[in-house]
Every structure is written in C-alpha cells, then in structure tokens.
Motif scaffolding. Structure first.
Motif, PDB file in Angstrom:
ATOM      1  N   UNK A  24       0.792  -1.214  -0.049  1.00 27.55           N
ATOM      2  CA  UNK A  24       0.043  -0.118   0.162  1.00 27.55           C
ATOM      3  C   UNK A  24       0.700   1.309  -0.122  1.00 27.55           C
ATOM      4  N   UNK A  25       2.221   1.094  -0.447  1.00 27.74           N
ATOM      5  CA  UNK A  25       3.080   2.496  -0.390  1.00 27.74           C
ATOM      6  C   UNK A  25       2.647   3.099  -1.797  1.00 27.74           C
ATOM      7  N   UNK A  26       2.502   4.221  -1.825  1.00 23.77           N
ATOM      8  CA  UNK A  26       1.957   5.200  -2.852  1.00 23.77           C
ATOM      9  C   UNK A  26       3.113   5.173  -4.013  1.00 23.77           C
ATOM     10  N   UNK A  27       2.560   5.001  -5.293  1.00 25.19           N
ATOM     11  CA  UNK A  27       3.756   5.075  -6.318  1.00 25.19           C
ATOM     12  C   UNK A  27       3.053   6.280  -7.173  1.00 25.19           C
ATOM     13  N   UNK A  28       4.069   7.210  -7.394  1.00 30.19           N
ATOM     14  CA  UNK A  28       3.804   8.308  -8.232  1.00 30.19           C
ATOM     15  C   UNK A  28       4.246   8.467  -9.851  1.00 30.19           C
ATOM     16  N   UNK A  29       3.537   9.216 -10.465  1.00 29.45           N
ATOM     17  CA  UNK A  29       4.042   9.324 -11.823  1.00 29.45           C
ATOM     18  C   UNK A  29       4.255  11.002 -11.792  1.00 29.45           C
ATOM     19  N   UNK A  30       5.210  11.184 -12.878  1.00 30.52           N
ATOM     20  CA  UNK A  30       5.465  12.454 -13.173  1.00 30.52           C
ATOM     21  C   UNK A  30       5.581  12.763 -14.708  1.00 30.52           C
ATOM     22  N   UNK A  31       5.358  14.083 -15.107  1.00 29.95           N
ATOM     23  CA  UNK A  31       5.495  14.516 -16.544  1.00 29.95           C
ATOM     24  C   UNK A  31       6.412  15.752 -16.536  1.00 29.95           C
ATOM     25  N   UNK A  32       7.476  15.293 -17.454  1.00 27.95           N
ATOM     26  CA  UNK A  32       8.281  16.507 -17.811  1.00 27.95           C
ATOM     27  C   UNK A  32       7.895  17.059 -19.139  1.00 27.95           C
ATOM     28  N   UNK A  33       8.060  18.403 -19.577  1.00 23.98           N
ATOM     29  CA  UNK A  33       7.633  18.735 -20.602  1.00 23.98           C
ATOM     30  C   UNK A  33       8.650  19.988 -21.078  1.00 23.98           C
ATOM     31  N   UNK A  34       8.801  20.215 -22.370  1.00 22.21           N
ATOM     32  CA  UNK A  34       9.518  21.398 -22.630  1.00 22.21           C
ATOM     33  C   UNK A  34       8.840  22.081 -24.055  1.00 22.21           C
ATOM     34  N   UNK A  35       9.313  23.144 -24.292  1.00 25.83           N
ATOM     35  CA  UNK A  35       8.663  24.232 -25.207  1.00 25.83           C
ATOM     36  C   UNK A  35       8.420  23.787 -26.676  1.00 25.83           C
ATOM     37  N   UNK A  36       9.080  22.552 -26.890  1.00 22.48           N
ATOM     38  CA  UNK A  36       8.696  22.124 -28.285  1.00 22.48           C
ATOM     39  C   UNK A  36       7.506  20.930 -28.034  1.00 22.48           C
ATOM     40  N   UNK A  37       7.054  20.758 -27.083  1.00 25.34           N
ATOM     41  CA  UNK A  37       5.987  19.761 -26.928  1.00 25.34           C
ATOM     42  C   UNK A  37       6.393  18.417 -26.531  1.00 25.34           C
ATOM     43  N   UNK A  38       7.623  18.268 -26.502  1.00 23.84           N
ATOM     44  CA  UNK A  38       8.112  16.850 -26.119  1.00 23.84           C
ATOM     45  C   UNK A  38       7.834  16.364 -24.600  1.00 23.84           C
ATOM     46  N   UNK A  39       7.155  15.322 -24.161  1.00 26.23           N
ATOM     47  CA  UNK A  39       6.693  14.937 -22.870  1.00 26.23           C
ATOM     48  C   UNK A  39       7.402  13.531 -22.798  1.00 26.23           C
ATOM     49  N   UNK A  40       8.008  13.383 -21.368  1.00 27.52           N
ATOM     50  CA  UNK A  40       8.615  12.314 -20.516  1.00 27.52           C
ATOM     51  C   UNK A  40       7.787  12.083 -19.469  1.00 27.52           C
TER      52      UNK A  40
END
Length: 348
Positions: A24-40
């Motif tokens: 039950x430990x929480x797992x998170x997700x993250x999103x990185x973005x740049x000005x070109x519209x790329x997303x990680x």
C-alpha cells in the motif's frame, strides 16, 4: 524527502498518484515537458521511464518507448521467467557477474544468483523494483533518491544513489547519476528503456543503428565475458556503418574514446533520430527477448521480441572479475558519477 510525505501534492501539477504497491505504499508518476511539446513520463517505482512522446514535424506525437499503463503491470513483470526491465534503472550492477561472485579487498562476496547461476542486473530485487524518494521536482526535472542498505543482495556498503532526469529544450533526456557508499563496493548503473522510433506498437527491424565501436566483449554461451574482445571488422555487428536492427542481439560494444556520439537510432519512416551520448566505456545493445509474444503493454498493444531496442550505457559486465576491464569499484569517500543523454531530432 519522500514525496508521499508532502502534504500539498496539488502544488505539483506534473505529479499524480500512479497506484499502490502491494504494501500500500503510494507510487507516483511525473511528466516533464519542454517548449517543443516533447513529453517524458516517469514513475518513482524503479526510477522508471514509462513514456517518451516526440512531436513530429506535422505535430503528431509518437511514443518511442515500451511500457505499461499501471504500476501493477510493472510489478508483475518482474515475476516473468525473464523480466523485461521496461524503462527501469538497473542496479547495483547492470549486466551479469559470473557465478554471482567477486573479490574485493581480499574478501569474496557471494551475490544472489538469479540468472542460470549468475547474478544479473542487481539480483532478485534490484533497483527497478524499489520505490525511490523524490528530492527535487519541476516541469523539466525530477531527482530520484534511493538508499540501498549494506548487504542488499549481498553487495557491501550502504549505497546512496541520486538520479536526475532533465528534459532540455533541445529535446534531450539527460540522465545524471551520483552515488556514495559507506564501504568499498562495486557499482554499475544503467537505463533500460526499449526504444522504437516508429512507436511502441511497431517493430524495430526497419530502423537503422550506428555504434561508434570497433570491438565488443567476447562472451561465452551464458553471455558471460571471457575477458577477450571481438574485433568487428567484417563482423555482422559492425555498426560503424549504419545498418538495420538485427532481430536478435545481446552484446556489449566498447565505445571508441572521445567520440561525439556513441550510438544512434534512425527511423526512415518517421524521419526521427535518437543520438546517444555517454561517458561510460560501453553500450549494451539488446533486441530479441523477454516479451514472449504475448506481453500486453501500453494501450493494449501486444509486445514481441522485436518491439524495441535497448541502448544500455554502462561499464563492462563482470568487470569485478577482470583486472583489465575498467574498474567498477566505488571506494568509501569517493563519488560515482555517470551521465547519459538521449537526444531526439526530426530529420528532414
């Protein structure tokens, strides 16, 4: 600080709850973005990359790495006969260590064996199966932190590892690793994304790879380095002239020193290129396994053994057992550092 202990998660617009671990430990997700519209997109389960979306010249987005839609699938994948390690951070030691044994400071360490009597990718519970802390976060950067306790998988020393992912405005995903130890130990960290520049629902056989290497490690039938090198002149795996991805490859290439680009992957179909930069002595190329023809990935896609290709920048496998290989020893009081960059470009 553990992100789950931050009381105002809404302050982090690029952070969301991904799911729960079995305890039950929480797992998170993250999103990185740049000005070109790329997303990680990343998760702190294994400091794992779950998605890299590249905008084409026409604005269409292509997700260029394999992965899963939820943490349950990532967790379950480690129970497969051969875990795929999709997008994960591999440690303490990437690659194989012969018989799971090495000697350091006149003491022999018997590691946990998890691959035909050898130690692979850190053992039965490697770094990819651990929930990392988050120590820094903004729209283009996330830093993960992990404490690997003394004798974790029988490796000596308590290891503190920091891994910062940065998405630059030049469409680079930059990985910066740092680690310290309380005792002399061995370490070899790498990133294990399976890339596919045509999208994660295609295969890679029509994509071209280049590797600036004139030799690779010779291995035995268990993929353990013999200590010798295979000269690539005239070899099918001489990628100094770019050629199509092979359907099966699992080899460590010795990167020529002082090169600008260690390797690249090119999709003529998508006019997309990924260049690999690293300060490590080798890149391990892997295609052709651990997908079982029935492994269900993101968006209900069936992954096959030719769905992706790994560019694992690292030290040599089994280096602790070969004095003439680059040293993998991290001494108490010293700092391990490694930098790898995956750069994406649209080619006209």
């Amino acid at each position: 600080m553990k992100l789950k202990h931050i009381s105002h998660l809404q302050e982090y617009s690029n952070c969301k709850l991904f799911g729960l671990a079995p305890d039950n430990e929480e797992i998170y997700c993250f999103e990185l973005t740049n000005k070109n519209g790329m997303k990680v997109q990343l998760t702190n389960y294994g400091a794992t990359v779950t998605s890299i979306q590249i905008p084409a010249l026409d604005g269409k987005m292509t997700d260029v790495v394999l992965g899963f839609d939820n943490p349950d699938a990532y967790i379950a994948s480690y129970n497969l006969p051969n875990a795929p390690y999709f997008g994960t951070t591999v440690g303490r030691y990437a690659g194989r260590i012969n018989k799971g044994r090495f000697t350091l400071n006149d003491k022999t360490f018997e590691l946990v064996e998890n691959n035909n009597g050898n130690a692979l990718h850190g053992g039965k519970i490697g770094f990819g199966q651990k929930i990392w802390d988050v120590t820094d976060l903004n729209g283009q950067l996330v830093t993960f932190h992990l404490i690997s306790e003394n004798l974790d998988e029988n490796y000596p020393g308590q290891l503190h590892v920091f891994l910062t992912y940065t998405l630059t405005e030049e469409n680079e995903l930059k990985l910066e690793y740092k680690a310290t130890t309380t005792e002399d130990t061995v370490i070899n960290l790498t990133h294990h994304s399976y890339f596919n520049l045509n999208g994660h629902d295609a295969d890679v056989l029509d994509q071209e790879i280049f590797i600036d290497a004139d030799k690779m490690l010779e291995t035995n039938n268990e993929s353990i380095p013999t200590g010798k090198f295979t000269v690539l002149d005239g070899h099918d795996f001489d990628f100094r002239t770019a050629k199509n991805c092979p359907a099966s490859i699992d080899n460590s290439f010795v990167i020529n020193t002082d090169v600008a680009i260690a390797a690249h992957l090119l999709s003529p179909k998508n006019n997309l290129k990924m260049s690999v930069y690293t300060d490590q002595p080798s890149v391990h190329i892997y295609v052709g396994g651990n997908c079982f023809d029935v492994l269900k990935g993101k968006e209900n896609v069936n992954y096959t053994p030719i769905s992706g290709i790994c560019f694992e920048t690292q030290n040599f496998p089994d280096a602790p057992n070969h004095d003439h290989f680059p040293s993998s020893v991290l001494k108490k009081g010293d700092e391990y550092q490694q930098t790898t960059i995956y750069k994406f470009e649209n080619i006209n």
